[in-house]
Design a protein around this motif. Structure first.
Motif, PDB file in Angstrom:
ATOM      1  N   LEU A  43       0.848  -1.194   0.000  1.00  0.00           N
ATOM      2  CA  LEU A  43       0.000   0.000   0.000  1.00  0.00           C
ATOM      3  C   LEU A  43       0.881   1.240   0.000  1.00  0.00           C
ATOM      4  CD1 LEU A  43      -2.591  -1.272   2.544  1.00  0.00           C
ATOM      5  CD2 LEU A  43      -3.270  -0.043   0.486  1.00  0.00           C
ATOM      6  N   PHE A 102     -12.022   4.127   4.908  1.00  0.00           N
ATOM      7  CA  PHE A 102     -11.618   3.740   3.555  1.00  0.00           C
ATOM      8  C   PHE A 102     -12.824   3.410   2.692  1.00  0.00           C
ATOM      9  CE2 PHE A 102      -6.995   3.293   3.513  1.00  0.00           C
ATOM     10  CZ  PHE A 102      -6.708   3.446   4.853  1.00  0.00           C
TER      11      PHE A 102
ATOM     12  N   TYR B  33      -1.348   2.408  13.721  1.00  0.00           N
ATOM     13  CA  TYR B  33      -2.589   1.670  13.486  1.00  0.00           C
ATOM     14  C   TYR B  33      -2.288   0.226  13.088  1.00  0.00           C
ATOM     15  CZ  TYR B  33      -4.190   6.494  12.833  1.00  0.00           C
ATOM     16  OH  TYR B  33      -4.445   7.837  13.006  1.00  0.00           O
ATOM     17  N   TYR B  35      -4.379  -2.752  10.949  1.00  0.00           N
ATOM     18  CA  TYR B  35      -5.518  -3.115  10.116  1.00  0.00           C
ATOM     19  C   TYR B  35      -5.418  -4.589   9.754  1.00  0.00           C
ATOM     20  CZ  TYR B  35      -5.931   1.928   8.949  1.00  0.00           C
ATOM     21  OH  TYR B  35      -6.078   3.305   8.982  1.00  0.00           O
ATOM     22  N   GLN B  37      -6.822  -7.054   6.422  1.00  0.00           N
ATOM     23  CA  GLN B  37      -7.426  -6.985   5.092  1.00  0.00           C
ATOM     24  C   GLN B  37      -7.803  -8.385   4.653  1.00  0.00           C
ATOM     25  OE1 GLN B  37      -5.018  -5.653   1.704  1.00  0.00           O
ATOM     26  NE2 GLN B  37      -6.785  -4.519   0.916  1.00  0.00           N
ATOM     27  N   LEU B  43     -10.048  -2.756   4.085  1.00  0.00           N
ATOM     28  CA  LEU B  43      -9.197  -2.595   5.273  1.00  0.00           C
ATOM     29  C   LEU B  43     -10.083  -2.322   6.481  1.00  0.00           C
ATOM     30  CD1 LEU B  43      -6.496  -0.382   3.632  1.00  0.00           C
ATOM     31  CD2 LEU B  43      -5.989  -2.454   4.895  1.00  0.00           C
ATOM     32  N   LEU B  45      -9.990  -1.547  10.673  1.00  0.00           N
ATOM     33  CA  LEU B  45      -9.113  -1.113  11.751  1.00  0.00           C
ATOM     34  C   LEU B  45      -9.303  -1.992  12.982  1.00  0.00           C
ATOM     35  CD1 LEU B  45      -7.106   1.086  12.701  1.00  0.00           C
ATOM     36  CD2 LEU B  45      -9.088   2.400  13.470  1.00  0.00           C
ATOM     37  N   PHE B  90      -1.810  -5.255   8.288  1.00  0.00           N
ATOM     38  CA  PHE B  90      -1.008  -4.085   7.946  1.00  0.00           C
ATOM     39  C   PHE B  90      -0.896  -3.159   9.146  1.00  0.00           C
ATOM     40  CE2 PHE B  90      -0.289  -4.499   3.472  1.00  0.00           C
ATOM     41  CZ  PHE B  90      -1.359  -5.232   2.976  1.00  0.00           C
TER      42      PHE B  90
END
Lengths: 112, 116
Positions: A43, A102, B33, B35, B37, B43, B45, B90
Protein backbone atom coordinates in the motif's frame (compact mmCIF):
# COMPACT_ATOMS: atom_id res chain seq x y z
CA UNK A 1 -20.45 7.91 10.21
CA UNK A 2 -19.07 9.13 6.92
CA UNK A 3 -19.76 6.96 3.88
CA UNK A 4 -17.13 6.71 1.14
CA UNK A 5 -18.06 5.47 -2.30
CA UNK A 6 -15.63 4.85 -5.12
CA UNK A 7 -16.35 4.41 -8.78
CA UNK A 8 -15.97 2.55 -10.97
CA UNK A 9 -15.46 -0.64 -8.96
CA UNK A 10 -13.44 -2.20 -11.79
CA UNK A 11 -11.63 -0.78 -14.77
CA UNK A 12 -9.66 -2.35 -17.61
CA UNK A 13 -7.40 -0.15 -19.72
CA UNK A 14 -5.01 -0.57 -22.57
CA UNK A 15 -1.53 0.70 -21.89
CA UNK A 16 -1.29 4.37 -22.78
CA UNK A 17 -4.92 5.19 -22.04
CA UNK A 18 -6.06 7.78 -19.52
CA UNK A 19 -8.53 7.24 -16.69
CA UNK A 20 -10.40 9.04 -13.95
CA UNK A 21 -11.31 7.45 -10.64
CA UNK A 22 -13.88 9.06 -8.41
CA UNK A 23 -14.39 9.18 -4.64
CA UNK A 24 -17.61 10.55 -3.15
CA UNK A 25 -18.00 11.16 0.57
CA UNK A 26 -21.12 11.88 2.54
CA UNK A 27 -19.94 14.62 4.90
CA UNK A 28 -17.34 17.35 5.08
CA UNK A 29 -13.84 16.07 5.76
CA UNK A 30 -10.53 17.45 6.98
CA UNK A 31 -8.36 14.71 5.57
CA UNK A 32 -8.51 12.85 2.25
CA UNK A 33 -5.88 10.52 0.89
CA UNK A 34 -5.45 8.29 -2.13
CA UNK A 35 -3.57 4.99 -1.89
CA UNK A 36 -2.44 2.43 -4.43
CA UNK A 37 -2.23 -1.24 -3.51
CA UNK A 38 -0.09 -3.03 -6.07
CA UNK A 39 -0.61 -6.67 -7.09
CA UNK A 40 1.95 -7.74 -4.46
CA UNK A 41 -0.15 -6.17 -1.72
CA UNK A 42 1.98 -3.13 -0.93
CA UNK A 43 0.00 0.00 0.00
CA UNK A 44 1.50 3.27 -1.18
CA UNK A 45 0.33 6.74 -0.27
CA UNK A 46 -0.25 8.67 -3.49
CA UNK A 47 -1.75 11.96 -2.34
CA UNK A 48 -2.77 13.77 0.81
CA UNK A 49 -5.36 16.12 -0.65
CA UNK A 50 -8.19 17.42 1.58
CA UNK A 51 -8.76 20.17 -0.99
CA UNK A 52 -7.30 21.54 -4.20
CA UNK A 53 -5.19 19.88 -6.86
CA UNK A 54 -1.87 18.08 -6.77
CA UNK A 55 0.23 16.41 -9.41
CA UNK A 56 2.93 13.78 -9.21
CA UNK A 57 4.24 12.66 -12.58
CA UNK A 58 1.47 10.97 -14.55
CA UNK A 59 -0.89 11.05 -11.60
CA UNK A 60 -2.89 14.00 -10.38
CA UNK A 61 -5.72 14.45 -7.92
CA UNK A 62 -8.37 17.06 -7.31
CA UNK A 63 -10.63 17.37 -4.30
CA UNK A 64 -13.69 19.62 -4.38
CA UNK A 65 -14.44 19.68 -0.69
CA UNK A 66 -17.60 21.78 -0.99
CA UNK A 67 -19.14 19.21 -3.35
CA UNK A 68 -17.77 16.23 -1.42
CA UNK A 69 -15.81 14.42 -4.08
CA UNK A 70 -12.27 13.75 -5.19
CA UNK A 71 -10.89 12.60 -8.53
CA UNK A 72 -7.70 10.71 -9.29
CA UNK A 73 -6.40 11.05 -12.84
CA UNK A 74 -4.03 8.56 -14.37
CA UNK A 75 -2.55 9.59 -17.70
CA UNK A 76 -0.65 7.39 -20.16
CA UNK A 77 -1.30 4.34 -18.02
CA UNK A 78 1.35 1.66 -17.62
CA UNK A 79 1.06 -1.96 -16.54
CA UNK A 80 2.70 -0.99 -13.25
CA UNK A 81 -0.38 1.16 -12.49
CA UNK A 82 -2.43 -2.02 -12.04
CA UNK A 83 -3.82 -2.72 -8.61
CA UNK A 84 -6.46 -1.31 -6.30
CA UNK A 85 -6.86 2.40 -5.66
CA UNK A 86 -8.34 3.39 -2.31
CA UNK A 87 -9.70 6.71 -1.21
CA UNK A 88 -9.77 7.38 2.54
CA UNK A 89 -11.23 10.28 4.51
CA UNK A 90 -11.37 11.58 8.03
CA UNK A 91 -13.33 14.27 9.78
CA UNK A 92 -11.97 15.81 12.94
CA UNK A 93 -14.86 16.27 15.30
CA UNK A 94 -14.27 18.12 18.54
CA UNK A 95 -12.71 15.04 20.05
CA UNK A 96 -11.27 13.78 16.72
CA UNK A 97 -11.91 10.38 15.20
CA UNK A 98 -8.21 9.55 14.93
CA UNK A 99 -8.81 7.21 12.02
CA UNK A 100 -9.31 7.08 8.29
CA UNK A 101 -12.45 5.67 6.71
CA UNK A 102 -11.62 3.74 3.55
CA UNK A 103 -13.67 3.29 0.43
CA UNK A 104 -14.02 -0.16 -1.12
CA UNK A 105 -11.55 0.67 -3.86
CA UNK A 106 -11.29 0.64 -7.65
CA UNK A 107 -9.59 -2.39 -9.17
CA UNK A 108 -7.54 -1.28 -12.19
CA UNK A 109 -6.01 -3.64 -14.71
CA UNK A 110 -3.75 -2.15 -17.38
CA UNK A 111 -3.17 -4.49 -20.28
CA UNK A 112 -0.06 -4.30 -22.50
CA UNK B 1 15.01 5.81 6.68
CA UNK B 2 13.27 2.42 6.68
CA UNK B 3 9.74 3.84 7.07
CA UNK B 4 7.30 1.32 8.54
CA UNK B 5 8.54 -2.24 8.97
CA UNK B 6 6.69 -5.35 10.10
CA UNK B 7 7.88 -8.70 11.38
CA UNK B 8 7.30 -11.43 10.55
CA UNK B 9 6.26 -11.33 6.89
CA UNK B 10 4.56 -14.73 6.98
CA UNK B 11 3.36 -17.00 9.76
CA UNK B 12 1.33 -20.17 10.10
CA UNK B 13 -0.28 -20.88 13.46
CA UNK B 14 -2.36 -23.70 14.81
CA UNK B 15 -5.67 -22.87 16.46
CA UNK B 16 -5.10 -21.83 20.04
CA UNK B 17 -1.48 -20.75 19.62
CA UNK B 18 -0.39 -17.21 20.41
CA UNK B 19 1.88 -14.79 18.63
CA UNK B 20 2.93 -11.16 18.50
CA UNK B 21 3.32 -9.05 15.39
CA UNK B 22 5.81 -6.22 15.62
CA UNK B 23 5.51 -2.90 13.85
CA UNK B 24 8.30 -0.34 13.92
CA UNK B 25 8.53 3.13 12.42
CA UNK B 26 11.49 5.48 12.32
CA UNK B 27 9.64 8.65 11.30
CA UNK B 28 8.79 9.84 14.82
CA UNK B 29 5.06 9.57 14.12
CA UNK B 30 2.64 9.87 17.00
CA UNK B 31 -0.19 7.85 15.47
CA UNK B 32 0.04 4.15 14.69
CA UNK B 33 -2.59 1.67 13.49
CA UNK B 34 -3.20 -2.02 12.95
CA UNK B 35 -5.52 -3.11 10.12
CA UNK B 36 -6.56 -6.44 8.73
CA UNK B 37 -7.43 -6.98 5.09
CA UNK B 38 -9.60 -9.84 3.93
CA UNK B 39 -10.84 -10.56 0.40
CA UNK B 40 -13.92 -8.48 -0.33
CA UNK B 41 -13.78 -6.72 3.06
CA UNK B 42 -11.33 -3.94 2.43
CA UNK B 43 -9.20 -2.59 5.27
CA UNK B 44 -10.64 -2.85 8.77
CA UNK B 45 -9.11 -1.11 11.75
CA UNK B 46 -8.26 -3.38 14.69
CA UNK B 47 -6.58 -1.05 17.20
CA UNK B 48 -4.75 2.22 17.10
CA UNK B 49 -2.56 4.47 19.22
CA UNK B 50 -2.38 8.24 19.42
CA UNK B 51 0.94 8.26 21.24
CA UNK B 52 3.37 6.34 23.41
CA UNK B 53 1.57 4.50 26.19
CA UNK B 54 -1.89 4.86 24.62
CA UNK B 55 -4.10 2.39 22.75
CA UNK B 56 -7.70 2.39 21.58
CA UNK B 57 -10.10 -0.04 19.92
CA UNK B 58 -10.99 0.14 16.27
CA UNK B 59 -13.75 -1.61 14.34
CA UNK B 60 -12.73 -5.24 14.94
CA UNK B 61 -10.74 -5.45 18.20
CA UNK B 62 -12.02 -8.78 19.55
CA UNK B 63 -9.36 -11.45 19.87
CA UNK B 64 -6.47 -8.97 19.67
CA UNK B 65 -4.45 -6.95 22.14
CA UNK B 66 -1.93 -4.19 21.52
CA UNK B 67 0.79 -2.32 23.32
CA UNK B 68 2.76 0.85 22.61
CA UNK B 69 5.50 0.96 25.22
CA UNK B 70 7.85 2.88 22.94
CA UNK B 71 6.86 5.55 20.46
CA UNK B 72 8.46 3.75 17.54
CA UNK B 73 6.91 0.33 18.18
CA UNK B 74 3.33 -0.94 18.09
CA UNK B 75 2.75 -4.60 18.94
CA UNK B 76 -0.30 -6.66 17.99
CA UNK B 77 -0.94 -9.82 19.97
CA UNK B 78 -3.15 -12.81 19.34
CA UNK B 79 -3.59 -14.71 22.60
CA UNK B 80 -5.46 -17.72 21.20
CA UNK B 81 -5.49 -17.76 17.41
CA UNK B 82 -8.63 -18.79 15.54
CA UNK B 83 -9.09 -19.63 11.83
CA UNK B 84 -11.20 -16.46 11.50
CA UNK B 85 -8.01 -14.49 12.17
CA UNK B 86 -6.44 -15.73 8.96
CA UNK B 87 -5.76 -12.49 7.15
CA UNK B 88 -3.17 -10.03 5.96
CA UNK B 89 -2.25 -7.58 8.71
CA UNK B 90 -1.01 -4.08 7.95
CA UNK B 91 0.55 -1.62 10.31
CA UNK B 92 0.52 2.09 9.52
CA UNK B 93 1.76 5.30 11.01
CA UNK B 94 0.61 8.85 10.37
CA UNK B 95 2.17 12.26 10.36
CA UNK B 96 0.70 15.21 12.18
CA UNK B 97 -0.73 17.84 9.82
CA UNK B 98 0.14 21.53 10.16
CA UNK B 99 -3.29 22.11 11.69
CA UNK B 100 -2.63 19.51 14.36
CA UNK B 101 -4.70 16.63 13.04
CA UNK B 102 -3.63 13.55 11.17
CA UNK B 103 -1.63 13.88 7.96
CA UNK B 104 -0.27 11.32 5.53
CA UNK B 105 -0.55 7.66 6.42
CA UNK B 106 2.22 5.23 5.59
CA UNK B 107 1.79 1.48 5.56
CA UNK B 108 4.13 -1.36 6.35
CA UNK B 109 4.58 -4.25 3.90
CA UNK B 110 2.08 -6.52 5.67
CA UNK B 111 2.12 -9.85 7.50
CA UNK B 112 0.31 -12.81 5.98
CA UNK B 113 -1.08 -14.96 8.79
CA UNK B 114 -2.71 -18.34 8.34
CA UNK B 115 -4.41 -20.09 11.25
CA UNK B 116 -5.13 -23.77 10.69
Amino acid sequence: GIQVEQSPPDLILQEGANSTLRCNFSDSVNNLQWFHQNPWGQLINLFYIPSGTKQNGRLSATTVATERYSLLYISSSQTTDSGVYFCAVERWYGGATNKLIFGTGTLLAVQP
Amino acid sequence: NAGVTQTPKFRVLKTGQSMTLLCAQDMNHEYMYWYRQDPGMGLRLIHYSVGEGTTAKGEVPDGYNVSRLKKQNFLLGLESAAPSQTSVYFCASTTTSPSGGRGEQYFGPGTRLTVT
